[in-house]
Design a protein around this motif. Structure first.
Motif, mmCIF file in Angstrom:
data_model
loop_
_atom_site.group_PDB
_atom_site.id
_atom_site.type_symbol
_atom_site.label_atom_id
_atom_site.label_comp_id
_atom_site.label_asym_id
_atom_site.label_seq_id
_atom_site.Cartn_x
_atom_site.Cartn_y
_atom_site.Cartn_z
ATOM 1 N N ARG A 176 0.525 -0.786 -0.074
ATOM 2 C CA ARG A 176 0.041 0.408 0.159
ATOM 3 C C ARG A 176 1.174 1.394 -0.083
ATOM 4 N NH1 ARG A 176 -2.974 -1.169 5.157
ATOM 5 N NH2 ARG A 176 -2.503 0.580 6.014
ATOM 6 N N PRO A 177 0.696 1.812 -0.476
ATOM 7 C CA PRO A 177 1.560 3.628 -0.885
ATOM 8 C C PRO A 177 1.280 3.863 0.347
ATOM 9 C CG PRO A 177 -0.824 3.416 -1.405
ATOM 10 C CD PRO A 177 -0.612 1.847 -1.570
ATOM 11 N N ASP A 178 0.782 3.938 1.308
ATOM 12 C CA ASP A 178 0.717 4.783 2.812
ATOM 13 C C ASP A 178 1.919 3.211 3.951
ATOM 14 O OD1 ASP A 178 -1.384 2.059 3.174
ATOM 15 O OD2 ASP A 178 -2.555 3.395 4.855
ATOM 16 N N ILE A 179 2.710 2.896 3.095
ATOM 17 C CA ILE A 179 2.622 1.518 4.042
ATOM 18 C C ILE A 179 3.902 2.248 4.201
ATOM 19 C CG2 ILE A 179 4.417 -0.497 4.434
ATOM 20 C CD1 ILE A 179 0.850 -0.723 5.354
ATOM 21 N N ARG A 180 4.482 2.597 5.579
ATOM 22 C CA ARG A 180 5.821 3.462 6.557
ATOM 23 C C ARG A 180 6.812 1.823 7.143
ATOM 24 N NH1 ARG A 180 4.654 5.698 2.902
ATOM 25 N NH2 ARG A 180 3.853 8.000 2.328
ATOM 26 N N MET A 181 8.230 2.188 7.144
ATOM 27 C CA MET A 181 9.014 1.292 8.000
ATOM 28 C C MET A 181 8.132 1.302 9.173
ATOM 29 S SD MET A 181 11.462 -0.129 7.350
ATOM 30 C CE MET A 181 12.550 -0.811 8.653
ATOM 31 N N ASP A 182 7.598 2.222 10.148
ATOM 32 C CA ASP A 182 7.128 2.118 11.211
ATOM 33 C C ASP A 182 6.045 1.088 11.235
ATOM 34 O OD1 ASP A 182 8.580 3.922 12.593
ATOM 35 O OD2 ASP A 182 7.001 4.906 12.883
ATOM 36 N N ASP A 183 5.114 0.668 10.157
ATOM 37 C CA ASP A 183 4.216 0.035 10.052
ATOM 38 C C ASP A 183 4.980 -1.562 10.015
ATOM 39 O OD1 ASP A 183 2.117 1.811 9.727
ATOM 40 O OD2 ASP A 183 2.421 2.328 7.808
ATOM 41 N N VAL A 184 6.026 -1.513 9.193
ATOM 42 C CA VAL A 184 6.936 -2.985 8.689
ATOM 43 C C VAL A 184 7.185 -3.380 10.479
ATOM 44 C CG1 VAL A 184 8.307 -4.339 8.149
ATOM 45 C CG2 VAL A 184 6.930 -2.649 6.625
ATOM 46 N N ARG A 185 7.529 -2.017 11.300
ATOM 47 C CA ARG A 185 8.255 -2.732 12.637
ATOM 48 C C ARG A 185 7.077 -3.596 13.017
ATOM 49 N NH1 ARG A 185 11.003 2.773 12.274
ATOM 50 N NH2 ARG A 185 13.161 2.041 11.858
ATOM 51 N N VAL A 186 6.012 -2.523 13.523
ATOM 52 C CA VAL A 186 5.202 -3.466 13.739
ATOM 53 C C VAL A 186 4.187 -4.919 13.816
ATOM 54 C CG1 VAL A 186 1.870 -3.242 14.199
ATOM 55 C CG2 VAL A 186 3.977 -1.381 14.296
ATOM 56 N N CYS A 187 4.200 -5.126 12.499
ATOM 57 C CA CYS A 187 4.321 -6.577 11.964
ATOM 58 C C CYS A 187 5.655 -7.201 12.460
ATOM 59 C CB CYS A 187 4.730 -6.518 10.378
ATOM 60 S SG CYS A 187 3.249 -5.941 9.724
ATOM 61 N N LEU A 188 6.642 -7.394 12.460
ATOM 62 C CA LEU A 188 7.982 -7.487 12.827
ATOM 63 C C LEU A 188 7.513 -8.348 14.332
ATOM 64 C CD1 LEU A 188 10.828 -6.396 10.763
ATOM 65 C CD2 LEU A 188 10.003 -7.964 10.493
ATOM 66 N N ALA A 189 7.071 -6.903 15.467
ATOM 67 C CA ALA A 189 6.430 -7.007 16.262
ATOM 68 C C ALA A 189 6.162 -8.379 17.047
ATOM 69 C CB ALA A 189 6.566 -5.455 16.782
ATOM 70 N N ALA A 190 5.028 -8.090 15.796
ATOM 71 C CA ALA A 190 3.612 -9.139 16.299
ATOM 72 C C ALA A 190 4.431 -10.348 16.302
ATOM 73 C CB ALA A 190 2.813 -9.606 14.965
ATOM 74 N N ILE A 191 4.780 -10.444 15.704
ATOM 75 C CA ILE A 191 6.121 -12.271 14.809
ATOM 76 C C ILE A 191 6.754 -12.314 15.591
ATOM 77 C CG2 ILE A 191 7.560 -13.196 13.578
ATOM 78 C CD1 ILE A 191 6.338 -11.585 11.002
ATOM 79 N N ALA A 192 7.750 -11.102 16.431
ATOM 80 C CA ALA A 192 8.060 -11.673 17.877
ATOM 81 C C ALA A 192 7.660 -11.868 19.278
ATOM 82 C CB ALA A 192 9.042 -10.220 17.689
ATOM 83 N N SER A 193 6.538 -11.736 18.734
ATOM 84 C CA SER A 193 5.780 -11.534 19.783
ATOM 85 C C SER A 193 4.760 -13.585 20.497
ATOM 86 C CB SER A 193 4.501 -10.157 20.337
ATOM 87 O OG SER A 193 3.353 -10.752 19.360
ATOM 88 N N PHE A 194 5.666 -14.149 18.888
ATOM 89 C CA PHE A 194 4.478 -15.203 18.696
ATOM 90 C C PHE A 194 5.072 -16.486 19.723
ATOM 91 C CE2 PHE A 194 3.985 -19.294 16.693
ATOM 92 C CZ PHE A 194 2.342 -19.758 16.665
ATOM 93 N N ARG A 195 3.972 -16.973 20.536
ATOM 94 C CA ARG A 195 5.174 -17.903 21.823
ATOM 95 C C ARG A 195 5.110 -19.523 20.343
ATOM 96 N NH1 ARG A 195 1.325 -18.384 26.945
ATOM 97 N NH2 ARG A 195 3.143 -19.499 27.527
ATOM 98 N N PRO A 196 6.395 -19.302 20.790
ATOM 99 C CA PRO A 196 7.107 -20.685 20.485
ATOM 100 C C PRO A 196 6.509 -22.192 20.812
ATOM 101 C CG PRO A 196 8.609 -20.289 21.565
ATOM 102 C CD PRO A 196 7.529 -18.776 21.643
ATOM 103 N N THR A 197 5.494 -22.146 21.560
ATOM 104 C CA THR A 197 4.967 -23.374 21.999
ATOM 105 C C THR A 197 4.060 -23.671 21.044
ATOM 106 O OG1 THR A 197 3.557 -21.440 23.515
ATOM 107 C CG2 THR A 197 5.375 -22.993 24.649
ATOM 108 N N HIS A 198 3.686 -22.792 20.670
ATOM 109 C CA HIS A 198 2.372 -22.777 19.202
ATOM 110 C C HIS A 198 2.865 -23.169 18.319
ATOM 111 C CE1 HIS A 198 -0.570 -18.710 20.995
ATOM 112 N NE2 HIS A 198 -0.021 -19.663 21.507
ATOM 113 N N PRO A 199 2.168 -24.063 17.182
ATOM 114 C CA PRO A 199 2.280 -24.830 15.751
ATOM 115 C C PRO A 199 3.114 -23.730 14.978
ATOM 116 C CG PRO A 199 0.280 -25.430 16.678
ATOM 117 C CD PRO A 199 0.394 -24.619 17.428
ATOM 118 N N ALA A 200 3.705 -24.530 13.837
ATOM 119 C CA ALA A 200 4.758 -23.798 13.363
ATOM 120 C C ALA A 200 3.406 -23.157 12.361
ATOM 121 C CB ALA A 200 5.625 -23.960 12.648
ATOM 122 N N THR A 201 2.783 -23.625 12.160
ATOM 123 C CA THR A 201 1.523 -23.526 11.012
ATOM 124 C C THR A 201 1.096 -21.771 11.771
ATOM 125 O OG1 THR A 201 0.173 -24.951 11.959
ATOM 126 C CG2 THR A 201 0.900 -25.341 10.085
ATOM 127 N N GLY A 202 0.896 -21.224 12.688
ATOM 128 C CA GLY A 202 0.289 -20.638 13.023
ATOM 129 C C GLY A 202 1.108 -19.557 13.357
#
Length: 216
Positions: free
Chosen positions: A142-168
């Motif tokens: 999207r044209p409004d996407i900035r680096m801060d938005d991507v950081r939010v996505c990476l933070a969501a991924i980083a907060s994923f608990r590894p006890t969940h299945p990898a498919t999650g």
């Protein structure tokens, strides 16, 4: 120091590094030094004799892995397809979340003991910024996407608990990447994380008057 003593010392050093890599990957950079000593079967004094500080051990354990990540990022920057370059980098971040928590903390976090890799963190951030700019210029995000938005996505991924299945985690990455595309269009089939095929269902198992859910 005799040759045998030097050989034994080098052997112990390699064992400590191997144990530290596994410990950092499992639980992150804050794993106690005593836990690393326990894993390798040595006394804490021996570990400190080889690596006086946690930062020394982190540097020794992760230097090769960080170098491999630098090479991966160079490959992404050389990738002519802006979407493949960007989404591939996000997916690799997710895989490191599953397999090597310490590496993500080193390159994308701010752990004080990883100070030796501060320049690598800056280079990774700058390279990711370039990938985001390219993806936006190519119209694949999207044209409004900035680096801060991507950081939010990476933070969501980083907060994923590894006890969940990898498919999650793979599903989370698909949803996040889809949210970045223009108008939230679904990802191209080739860009999705492959999912296991659903079990075969007989027509009788489908409720009357209900269409089966799509599988793609």
């Amino acid at each position: 120091m005799t040759r045998k003593t030097r050989t034994d010392a080098e052997h112990n050093r390699r064992r400590i590094i191997t144990a530290a890599r596994a410990a950092f990957a499992d639980t992150g950079l804050d794993v106690p030094m005593r836990e690393i000593a326990r894993r390798v079967g040595l006394g804490i004094a021996t570990v400190h004799r080889h690596f006086p500080t946690r930062a020394d051990l982190i540097t020794a354990a992760l230097t090769e892995h960080v170098a491999a990540c630098r090479a991966d990022m160079r490959t992404a920057l050389d990738e002519p397809d802006a979407w493949r370059a960007f989404s591939g980098t996000v997916r690799r971040f997710a895989e490191h979340r599953l397999q090597d928590r310490g590496l993500n903390e080193t390159l994308f976090g701010s752990h004080p003991a990883a100070a030796a890799f501060a320049s690598d963190r800056r280079e990774q951030a700058q390279a990711l910024h370039q990938l985001v700019d390219r993806a936006r210029a190519a119209g694949v995000v999207r044209p409004d996407i900035r680096m801060d938005d991507v950081r939010v996505c990476l933070a969501a991924i980083a907060s994923f608990r590894p006890t969940h299945p990898a498919t999650g985690l793979h599903r989370l990455v698909d949803l996040l990447l889809t949210s970045l595309t223009p108008d939230g269009h679904p990802l191209p089939a080739t860009a999705r994380t492959p999912q296991p095929a659903p079990p075969a269902t007989s027509p009788a198992a489908t409720p009357s008057g209900t269409e089966p859910l799509p599988t793609h």
